[in-house]
Design a protein around this motif. Structure first.
Motif, PDB file in Angstrom:
ATOM      1  N   HIS A 234       0.819  -1.214   0.000  1.00  0.00           N
ATOM      2  CA  HIS A 234       0.000   0.000   0.000  1.00  0.00           C
ATOM      3  C   HIS A 234       0.850   1.261   0.000  1.00  0.00           C
ATOM      4  N   THR A 235       2.174   1.117   0.189  1.00  0.00           N
ATOM      5  CA  THR A 235       3.027   2.289   0.327  1.00  0.00           C
ATOM      6  C   THR A 235       4.363   2.078  -0.379  1.00  0.00           C
ATOM      7  N   ASN A 236       5.007   3.183  -0.710  1.00  0.00           N
ATOM      8  CA  ASN A 236       6.363   3.115  -1.267  1.00  0.00           C
ATOM      9  C   ASN A 236       7.391   3.645  -0.283  1.00  0.00           C
ATOM     10  N   LYS A 237       7.034   3.668   1.000  1.00  0.00           N
ATOM     11  CA  LYS A 237       7.927   4.168   2.036  1.00  0.00           C
ATOM     12  C   LYS A 237       8.236   3.083   3.064  1.00  0.00           C
ATOM     13  N   GLY A 238       9.504   2.880   3.348  1.00  0.00           N
ATOM     14  CA  GLY A 238       9.906   2.023   4.451  1.00  0.00           C
ATOM     15  C   GLY A 238       9.731   0.532   4.249  1.00  0.00           C
ATOM     16  N   ASN A 239       9.453   0.095   3.012  1.00  0.00           N
ATOM     17  CA  ASN A 239       9.230  -1.345   2.814  1.00  0.00           C
ATOM     18  C   ASN A 239      10.401  -2.047   2.140  1.00  0.00           C
ATOM     19  N   GLY A 240      11.492  -1.342   1.898  1.00  0.00           N
ATOM     20  CA  GLY A 240      12.707  -1.978   1.413  1.00  0.00           C
ATOM     21  C   GLY A 240      12.533  -2.738   0.122  1.00  0.00           C
ATOM     22  N   ILE A 241      12.945  -3.991   0.133  1.00  0.00           N
ATOM     23  CA  ILE A 241      12.947  -4.814  -1.077  1.00  0.00           C
ATOM     24  C   ILE A 241      11.537  -5.070  -1.596  1.00  0.00           C
ATOM     25  N   LEU A 242      10.525  -4.857  -0.756  1.00  0.00           N
ATOM     26  CA  LEU A 242       9.142  -5.086  -1.173  1.00  0.00           C
ATOM     27  C   LEU A 242       8.577  -3.956  -2.029  1.00  0.00           C
ATOM     28  N   LEU A 243       9.368  -2.954  -2.311  1.00  0.00           N
ATOM     29  CA  LEU A 243       8.905  -1.810  -3.088  1.00  0.00           C
ATOM     30  C   LEU A 243       8.310  -2.227  -4.428  1.00  0.00           C
ATOM     31  N   PHE A 244       8.880  -3.263  -5.041  1.00  0.00           N
ATOM     32  CA  PHE A 244       8.383  -3.637  -6.370  1.00  0.00           C
ATOM     33  C   PHE A 244       6.925  -4.092  -6.324  1.00  0.00           C
ATOM     34  N   HIS A 245       6.464  -4.615  -5.177  1.00  0.00           N
ATOM     35  CA  HIS A 245       5.058  -5.002  -5.084  1.00  0.00           C
ATOM     36  C   HIS A 245       4.153  -3.765  -5.160  1.00  0.00           C
ATOM     37  N   TYR A 246       4.565  -2.694  -4.531  1.00  0.00           N
ATOM     38  CA  TYR A 246       3.824  -1.430  -4.652  1.00  0.00           C
ATOM     39  C   TYR A 246       3.781  -0.992  -6.106  1.00  0.00           C
ATOM     40  N   ASN A 247       4.936  -1.052  -6.780  1.00  0.00           N
ATOM     41  CA  ASN A 247       5.008  -0.609  -8.170  1.00  0.00           C
ATOM     42  C   ASN A 247       4.098  -1.428  -9.078  1.00  0.00           C
ATOM     43  N   VAL A 248       4.082  -2.753  -8.877  1.00  0.00           N
ATOM     44  CA  VAL A 248       3.237  -3.603  -9.718  1.00  0.00           C
ATOM     45  C   VAL A 248       1.763  -3.332  -9.437  1.00  0.00           C
ATOM     46  N   GLU A 249       1.407  -3.175  -8.174  1.00  0.00           N
ATOM     47  CA  GLU A 249       0.014  -2.838  -7.860  1.00  0.00           C
ATOM     48  C   GLU A 249      -0.405  -1.547  -8.552  1.00  0.00           C
ATOM     49  N   GLN A 250       0.475  -0.552  -8.547  1.00  0.00           N
ATOM     50  CA  GLN A 250       0.132   0.719  -9.185  1.00  0.00           C
ATOM     51  C   GLN A 250      -0.058   0.549 -10.687  1.00  0.00           C
ATOM     52  N   SER A 251       0.765  -0.279 -11.300  1.00  0.00           N
ATOM     53  CA  SER A 251       0.592  -0.545 -12.740  1.00  0.00           C
ATOM     54  C   SER A 251      -0.769  -1.167 -13.021  1.00  0.00           C
ATOM     55  N   LEU A 252      -1.123  -2.185 -12.231  1.00  0.00           N
ATOM     56  CA  LEU A 252      -2.385  -2.876 -12.464  1.00  0.00           C
ATOM     57  C   LEU A 252      -3.578  -1.976 -12.146  1.00  0.00           C
ATOM     58  N   ARG A 253      -3.442  -1.103 -11.163  1.00  0.00           N
ATOM     59  CA  ARG A 253      -4.535  -0.196 -10.812  1.00  0.00           C
ATOM     60  C   ARG A 253      -4.823   0.822 -11.914  1.00  0.00           C
ATOM     61  N   SER A 254      -3.867   1.000 -12.830  1.00  0.00           N
ATOM     62  CA  SER A 254      -4.082   1.941 -13.933  1.00  0.00           C
ATOM     63  C   SER A 254      -4.865   1.319 -15.092  1.00  0.00           C
ATOM     64  N   LEU A 255      -5.205   0.024 -14.985  1.00  0.00           N
ATOM     65  CA  LEU A 255      -6.048  -0.613 -16.000  1.00  0.00           C
ATOM     66  C   LEU A 255      -7.449  -0.005 -15.966  1.00  0.00           C
TER      67      LEU A 255
ATOM     68  N   VAL B 122      17.534  -5.212   4.703  1.00  0.00           N
ATOM     69  CA  VAL B 122      17.822  -4.548   5.981  1.00  0.00           C
ATOM     70  C   VAL B 122      16.720  -3.544   6.307  1.00  0.00           C
ATOM     71  N   GLU B 123      16.316  -2.748   5.317  1.00  0.00           N
ATOM     72  CA  GLU B 123      15.257  -1.774   5.550  1.00  0.00           C
ATOM     73  C   GLU B 123      13.934  -2.460   5.869  1.00  0.00           C
ATOM     74  N   MET B 124      13.606  -3.516   5.136  1.00  0.00           N
ATOM     75  CA  MET B 124      12.358  -4.235   5.374  1.00  0.00           C
ATOM     76  C   MET B 124      12.325  -4.818   6.779  1.00  0.00           C
ATOM     77  N   GLN B 125      13.416  -5.460   7.189  1.00  0.00           N
ATOM     78  CA  GLN B 125      13.440  -6.101   8.506  1.00  0.00           C
ATOM     79  C   GLN B 125      13.449  -5.083   9.636  1.00  0.00           C
ATOM     80  N   ALA B 126      14.067  -3.941   9.418  1.00  0.00           N
ATOM     81  CA  ALA B 126      13.993  -2.877  10.417  1.00  0.00           C
ATOM     82  C   ALA B 126      12.544  -2.413  10.572  1.00  0.00           C
ATOM     83  N   SER B 127      11.823  -2.378   9.458  1.00  0.00           N
ATOM     84  CA  SER B 127      10.406  -2.004   9.486  1.00  0.00           C
ATOM     85  C   SER B 127       9.568  -3.065  10.181  1.00  0.00           C
TER      86      SER B 127
END
Length: 303
Positions: A119-140, A260-265
Protein backbone atom coordinates in the motif's frame (compact mmCIF):
# COMPACT_ATOMS: atom_id res chain seq x y z
CA UNK A 1 -14.08 -21.50 -15.43
CA UNK A 2 -10.93 -21.07 -17.47
CA UNK A 3 -8.15 -19.99 -15.11
CA UNK A 4 -4.63 -19.06 -16.23
CA UNK A 5 -1.86 -19.03 -13.62
CA UNK A 6 1.56 -17.45 -13.77
CA UNK A 7 4.31 -18.61 -11.43
CA UNK A 8 4.64 -22.24 -12.53
CA UNK A 9 4.64 -24.89 -9.74
CA UNK A 10 6.22 -23.20 -6.76
CA UNK A 11 5.29 -23.43 -3.09
CA UNK A 12 1.99 -21.71 -3.85
CA UNK A 13 1.45 -22.77 -7.45
CA UNK A 14 1.41 -26.53 -6.98
CA UNK A 15 -1.20 -26.70 -4.18
CA UNK A 16 -3.19 -23.99 -5.98
CA UNK A 17 -3.32 -25.98 -9.22
CA UNK A 18 -4.41 -29.08 -7.33
CA UNK A 19 -7.22 -27.25 -5.55
CA UNK A 20 -8.48 -25.48 -8.67
CA UNK A 21 -8.51 -28.72 -10.68
CA UNK A 22 -10.34 -30.48 -7.84
CA UNK A 23 -12.89 -27.64 -7.90
CA UNK A 24 -13.61 -28.35 -11.54
CA UNK A 25 -11.81 -25.45 -13.19
CA UNK A 26 -9.99 -25.63 -16.53
CA UNK A 27 -6.49 -24.62 -15.48
CA UNK A 28 -3.52 -23.50 -17.57
CA UNK A 29 -0.12 -22.81 -16.00
CA UNK A 30 2.53 -20.52 -17.45
CA UNK A 31 6.13 -21.62 -16.90
CA UNK A 32 9.39 -20.44 -18.43
CA UNK A 33 10.81 -23.97 -18.21
CA UNK A 34 9.74 -26.57 -20.75
CA UNK A 35 10.86 -29.26 -18.30
CA UNK A 36 7.92 -28.31 -16.07
CA UNK A 37 5.34 -29.30 -18.69
CA UNK A 38 5.12 -32.95 -17.63
CA UNK A 39 4.62 -32.03 -13.96
CA UNK A 40 1.96 -29.48 -14.82
CA UNK A 41 0.06 -31.89 -17.03
CA UNK A 42 0.28 -34.62 -14.38
CA UNK A 43 -1.77 -32.35 -12.11
CA UNK A 44 -4.52 -32.08 -14.71
CA UNK A 45 -3.56 -28.64 -16.04
CA UNK A 46 -2.32 -27.40 -19.41
CA UNK A 47 1.27 -26.17 -19.64
CA UNK A 48 1.94 -22.88 -21.43
CA UNK A 49 5.68 -22.37 -21.89
CA UNK A 50 6.92 -18.79 -22.21
CA UNK A 51 8.35 -15.80 -20.37
CA UNK A 52 6.73 -13.09 -18.27
CA UNK A 53 8.84 -10.58 -20.20
CA UNK A 54 7.10 -11.52 -23.48
CA UNK A 55 3.95 -9.40 -23.77
CA UNK A 56 2.80 -11.09 -26.98
CA UNK A 57 3.03 -14.52 -25.34
CA UNK A 58 1.20 -13.34 -22.22
CA UNK A 59 -1.54 -11.77 -24.32
CA UNK A 60 -2.02 -15.03 -26.19
CA UNK A 61 -2.00 -17.04 -22.94
CA UNK A 62 -4.55 -14.76 -21.23
CA UNK A 63 -6.97 -14.54 -24.14
CA UNK A 64 -10.22 -16.36 -23.39
CA UNK A 65 -9.53 -16.76 -19.67
CA UNK A 66 -12.25 -16.08 -17.11
CA UNK A 67 -9.66 -15.39 -14.40
CA UNK A 68 -5.94 -14.68 -14.61
CA UNK A 69 -3.69 -15.11 -11.57
CA UNK A 70 -0.57 -12.94 -11.62
CA UNK A 71 2.54 -13.20 -9.50
CA UNK A 72 6.16 -12.18 -9.74
CA UNK A 73 9.26 -13.32 -7.86
CA UNK A 74 12.84 -12.20 -7.49
CA UNK A 75 14.02 -15.60 -8.71
CA UNK A 76 12.34 -14.93 -12.05
CA UNK A 77 14.68 -12.04 -12.85
CA UNK A 78 18.02 -13.05 -11.38
CA UNK A 79 20.28 -14.40 -8.65
CA UNK A 80 20.49 -12.36 -5.44
CA UNK A 81 24.29 -12.64 -5.67
CA UNK A 82 24.33 -11.07 -9.15
CA UNK A 83 25.42 -7.52 -8.40
CA UNK A 84 24.30 -6.23 -11.80
CA UNK A 85 20.59 -7.03 -11.49
CA UNK A 86 18.10 -4.23 -10.84
CA UNK A 87 15.43 -6.30 -9.11
CA UNK A 88 13.03 -3.44 -8.46
CA UNK A 89 13.29 -2.27 -12.04
CA UNK A 90 12.98 -5.70 -13.63
CA UNK A 91 10.01 -6.83 -11.54
CA UNK A 92 8.27 -3.49 -11.91
CA UNK A 93 8.65 -3.97 -15.67
CA UNK A 94 6.97 -7.37 -15.41
CA UNK A 95 4.04 -5.56 -13.83
CA UNK A 96 3.88 -3.31 -16.88
CA UNK A 97 3.95 -6.39 -19.13
CA UNK A 98 1.07 -7.89 -17.15
CA UNK A 99 -0.91 -4.67 -17.52
CA UNK A 100 -0.37 -4.58 -21.27
CA UNK A 101 -1.28 -8.25 -21.71
CA UNK A 102 -4.43 -7.99 -19.57
CA UNK A 103 -5.59 -4.96 -21.56
CA UNK A 104 -4.82 -6.54 -24.93
CA UNK A 105 -6.36 -9.92 -24.09
CA UNK A 106 -9.65 -8.54 -22.81
CA UNK A 107 -9.45 -10.36 -19.46
CA UNK A 108 -11.89 -8.85 -16.97
CA UNK A 109 -11.04 -10.72 -13.73
CA UNK A 110 -7.55 -10.67 -12.23
CA UNK A 111 -6.08 -11.99 -8.98
CA UNK A 112 -2.68 -10.53 -8.16
CA UNK A 113 -0.38 -12.03 -5.54
CA UNK A 114 1.11 -8.91 -4.01
CA UNK A 115 2.59 -8.49 -0.53
CA UNK A 116 2.24 -6.89 2.82
CA UNK A 117 3.22 -3.18 2.66
CA UNK A 118 2.26 -2.88 -1.01
CA UNK A 119 0.00 0.00 0.00
CA UNK A 120 3.03 2.29 0.33
CA UNK A 121 6.36 3.12 -1.27
CA UNK A 122 7.93 4.17 2.04
CA UNK A 123 9.91 2.02 4.45
CA UNK A 124 9.23 -1.35 2.81
CA UNK A 125 12.71 -1.98 1.41
CA UNK A 126 12.95 -4.81 -1.08
CA UNK A 127 9.14 -5.09 -1.17
CA UNK A 128 8.91 -1.81 -3.09
CA UNK A 129 8.38 -3.64 -6.37
CA UNK A 130 5.06 -5.00 -5.08
CA UNK A 131 3.82 -1.43 -4.65
CA UNK A 132 5.01 -0.61 -8.17
CA UNK A 133 3.24 -3.60 -9.72
CA UNK A 134 0.01 -2.84 -7.86
CA UNK A 135 0.13 0.72 -9.18
CA UNK A 136 0.59 -0.55 -12.74
CA UNK A 137 -2.38 -2.88 -12.46
CA UNK A 138 -4.53 -0.20 -10.81
CA UNK A 139 -4.08 1.94 -13.93
CA UNK A 140 -6.05 -0.61 -16.00
CA UNK A 141 -9.57 0.43 -17.08
CA UNK A 142 -12.18 0.23 -14.32
CA UNK A 143 -14.00 -2.65 -16.00
CA UNK A 144 -11.04 -4.88 -15.12
CA UNK A 145 -11.76 -6.31 -11.66
CA UNK A 146 -8.68 -6.97 -9.55
CA UNK A 147 -8.28 -8.81 -6.26
CA UNK A 148 -4.98 -7.92 -4.60
CA UNK A 149 -3.85 -10.71 -2.27
CA UNK A 150 -1.28 -9.51 0.26
CA UNK A 151 0.42 -12.28 2.24
CA UNK A 152 2.71 -11.51 5.15
CA UNK A 153 6.19 -13.02 5.56
CA UNK A 154 6.42 -16.64 4.43
CA UNK A 155 7.40 -19.28 6.99
CA UNK A 156 9.73 -20.65 4.31
CA UNK A 157 11.84 -17.48 4.57
CA UNK A 158 12.94 -18.81 7.97
CA UNK A 159 14.84 -21.58 6.19
CA UNK A 160 17.52 -18.98 5.44
CA UNK A 161 18.49 -19.18 9.14
CA UNK A 162 19.67 -22.79 8.83
CA UNK A 163 23.22 -21.90 7.81
CA UNK A 164 23.69 -19.51 10.75
CA UNK A 165 22.19 -21.96 13.23
CA UNK A 166 24.49 -24.72 12.04
CA UNK A 167 27.60 -22.53 12.05
CA UNK A 168 26.97 -20.30 15.09
CA UNK A 169 24.20 -21.98 17.04
CA UNK A 170 21.85 -18.98 16.92
CA UNK A 171 19.58 -16.85 14.76
CA UNK A 172 20.73 -13.29 14.02
CA UNK A 173 18.76 -10.40 12.54
CA UNK A 174 18.44 -6.63 12.90
CA UNK A 175 15.21 -6.98 14.87
CA UNK A 176 13.87 -9.41 17.45
CA UNK A 177 12.31 -9.67 20.88
CA UNK A 178 8.82 -10.48 22.12
CA UNK A 179 6.68 -8.34 19.79
CA UNK A 180 4.42 -10.64 17.79
CA UNK A 181 4.25 -10.40 13.99
CA UNK A 182 2.27 -12.33 11.38
CA UNK A 183 3.66 -15.21 9.30
CA UNK A 184 2.01 -17.29 6.60
CA UNK A 185 2.19 -20.73 4.99
CA UNK A 186 2.10 -21.00 1.18
CA UNK A 187 -0.63 -23.60 1.69
CA UNK A 188 -2.89 -21.04 3.34
CA UNK A 189 -2.14 -18.56 0.54
CA UNK A 190 -3.11 -21.14 -2.09
CA UNK A 191 -6.37 -21.85 -0.26
CA UNK A 192 -7.26 -18.16 -0.15
CA UNK A 193 -6.55 -17.70 -3.86
CA UNK A 194 -8.63 -20.76 -4.76
CA UNK A 195 -11.47 -19.40 -2.63
CA UNK A 196 -11.26 -16.01 -4.32
CA UNK A 197 -11.48 -17.58 -7.77
CA UNK A 198 -14.99 -18.76 -6.87
CA UNK A 199 -16.10 -15.56 -5.15
CA UNK A 200 -17.65 -12.64 -7.10
CA UNK A 201 -15.31 -10.08 -8.68
CA UNK A 202 -16.26 -6.44 -8.29
CA UNK A 203 -13.90 -3.49 -8.61
CA UNK A 204 -10.59 -3.45 -6.76
CA UNK A 205 -10.29 -5.30 -3.44
CA UNK A 206 -7.47 -6.14 -1.01
CA UNK A 207 -7.22 -9.24 1.17
CA UNK A 208 -4.37 -9.95 3.58
CA UNK A 209 -3.34 -13.54 4.33
CA UNK A 210 -1.66 -14.81 7.51
CA UNK A 211 -1.42 -18.13 9.34
CA UNK A 212 -0.09 -17.26 12.79
CA UNK A 213 1.19 -14.35 14.87
CA UNK A 214 4.34 -15.06 16.86
CA UNK A 215 7.37 -13.19 18.15
CA UNK A 216 11.00 -13.73 17.09
CA UNK A 217 11.72 -15.28 20.49
CA UNK A 218 8.78 -17.66 20.08
CA UNK A 219 10.10 -18.60 16.63
CA UNK A 220 13.54 -19.38 18.05
CA UNK A 221 11.99 -21.51 20.79
CA UNK A 222 9.76 -23.47 18.38
CA UNK A 223 12.46 -24.06 15.78
CA UNK A 224 15.06 -24.89 18.42
CA UNK A 225 12.81 -27.44 20.06
CA UNK A 226 12.09 -29.06 16.67
CA UNK A 227 15.79 -29.45 15.81
CA UNK A 228 16.96 -30.50 19.26
CA UNK A 229 18.38 -27.13 20.33
CA UNK A 230 15.89 -26.04 23.02
CA UNK A 231 18.07 -23.08 24.05
CA UNK A 232 18.28 -21.60 20.54
CA UNK A 233 18.41 -17.79 20.77
CA UNK A 234 17.38 -15.00 18.40
CA UNK A 235 20.16 -12.40 18.60
CA UNK A 236 19.63 -8.79 17.53
CA UNK A 237 22.45 -7.06 15.66
CA UNK A 238 22.62 -3.58 14.19
CA UNK A 239 21.45 -2.64 10.70
CA UNK A 240 25.04 -1.75 9.84
CA UNK A 241 26.41 -5.09 11.01
CA UNK A 242 23.84 -7.07 9.05
CA UNK A 243 24.35 -4.98 5.93
CA UNK A 244 28.13 -5.36 6.16
CA UNK A 245 27.74 -9.13 6.50
CA UNK A 246 25.44 -9.48 3.50
CA UNK A 247 27.57 -7.29 1.28
CA UNK A 248 30.61 -9.21 2.48
CA UNK A 249 29.23 -12.52 1.25
CA UNK A 250 28.43 -11.01 -2.14
CA UNK A 251 24.77 -10.02 -1.97
CA UNK A 252 23.45 -7.65 -4.61
CA UNK A 253 23.59 -4.20 -2.92
CA UNK A 254 19.95 -3.40 -3.75
CA UNK A 255 18.87 -6.69 -2.22
CA UNK A 256 21.03 -6.32 0.89
CA UNK A 257 19.91 -2.75 1.58
CA UNK A 258 16.33 -3.67 0.77
CA UNK A 259 16.18 -6.57 3.21
CA UNK A 260 17.82 -4.55 5.98
CA UNK A 261 15.26 -1.77 5.55
CA UNK A 262 12.36 -4.24 5.37
CA UNK A 263 13.44 -6.10 8.51
CA UNK A 264 13.99 -2.88 10.42
CA UNK A 265 10.41 -2.00 9.49
CA UNK A 266 9.32 -5.37 10.86
CA UNK A 267 10.96 -4.48 14.15
CA UNK A 268 9.20 -1.13 14.46
CA UNK A 269 5.87 -2.57 13.31
CA UNK A 270 5.64 -0.09 10.42
CA UNK A 271 5.52 -2.95 7.93
CA UNK A 272 2.28 -4.21 9.47
CA UNK A 273 0.31 -1.00 9.92
CA UNK A 274 -2.14 -1.59 7.07
CA UNK A 275 -2.34 -5.30 7.89
CA UNK A 276 -3.63 -4.55 11.38
CA UNK A 277 -6.14 -2.08 9.97
CA UNK A 278 -7.45 -4.91 7.77
CA UNK A 279 -6.55 -7.97 9.81
CA UNK A 280 -7.71 -11.28 8.28
CA UNK A 281 -8.90 -14.47 9.90
CA UNK A 282 -5.76 -16.55 10.48
CA UNK A 283 -5.19 -19.67 8.41
CA UNK A 284 -4.69 -23.27 9.45
CA UNK A 285 -0.91 -23.79 9.36
CA UNK A 286 0.65 -22.68 12.65
CA UNK A 287 4.29 -22.12 13.59
CA UNK A 288 4.47 -25.49 15.33
CA UNK A 289 3.40 -27.16 12.08
CA UNK A 290 6.07 -25.36 10.08
CA UNK A 291 8.70 -26.17 12.72
CA UNK A 292 8.47 -29.83 11.71
CA UNK A 293 9.09 -28.87 8.06
CA UNK A 294 12.01 -26.70 9.20
CA UNK A 295 13.50 -29.60 11.13
CA UNK A 296 13.42 -31.86 8.06
CA UNK A 297 15.27 -29.25 6.00
CA UNK A 298 17.71 -28.58 8.83
CA UNK A 299 18.59 -32.23 9.30
CA UNK A 300 19.55 -32.76 5.65
CA UNK A 301 21.26 -29.40 5.09
CA UNK A 302 25.02 -29.47 4.57
CA UNK A 303 27.18 -26.37 4.69
Amino acid sequence: MKVVLTGSLGNIGEPLVKELVENGHEVSVISSRASRATEIEALGAQALIGKMQDVAFLTWAFTGADVVYLMETMEAVGDMFDTAVDFNGAISQIGEHYKQAVAASGVKNVIHLSSISAHTNKGNGILLFHYNVEQSLRSLPEEVNIKFIRPVGFYTNLLSFIRNIKSKGLITSNYGGDQKEPWVSPLDIASVIAEEVDLPFEGRTVRYVASDEVSPNEIAHALGRAIGLPNLKWEVISDETLLRHWLGIGFNAQVANGFVEMQASQGTGQLYEDYYRNKPVLGKVKLEDFAQEFAKAYNVAEF
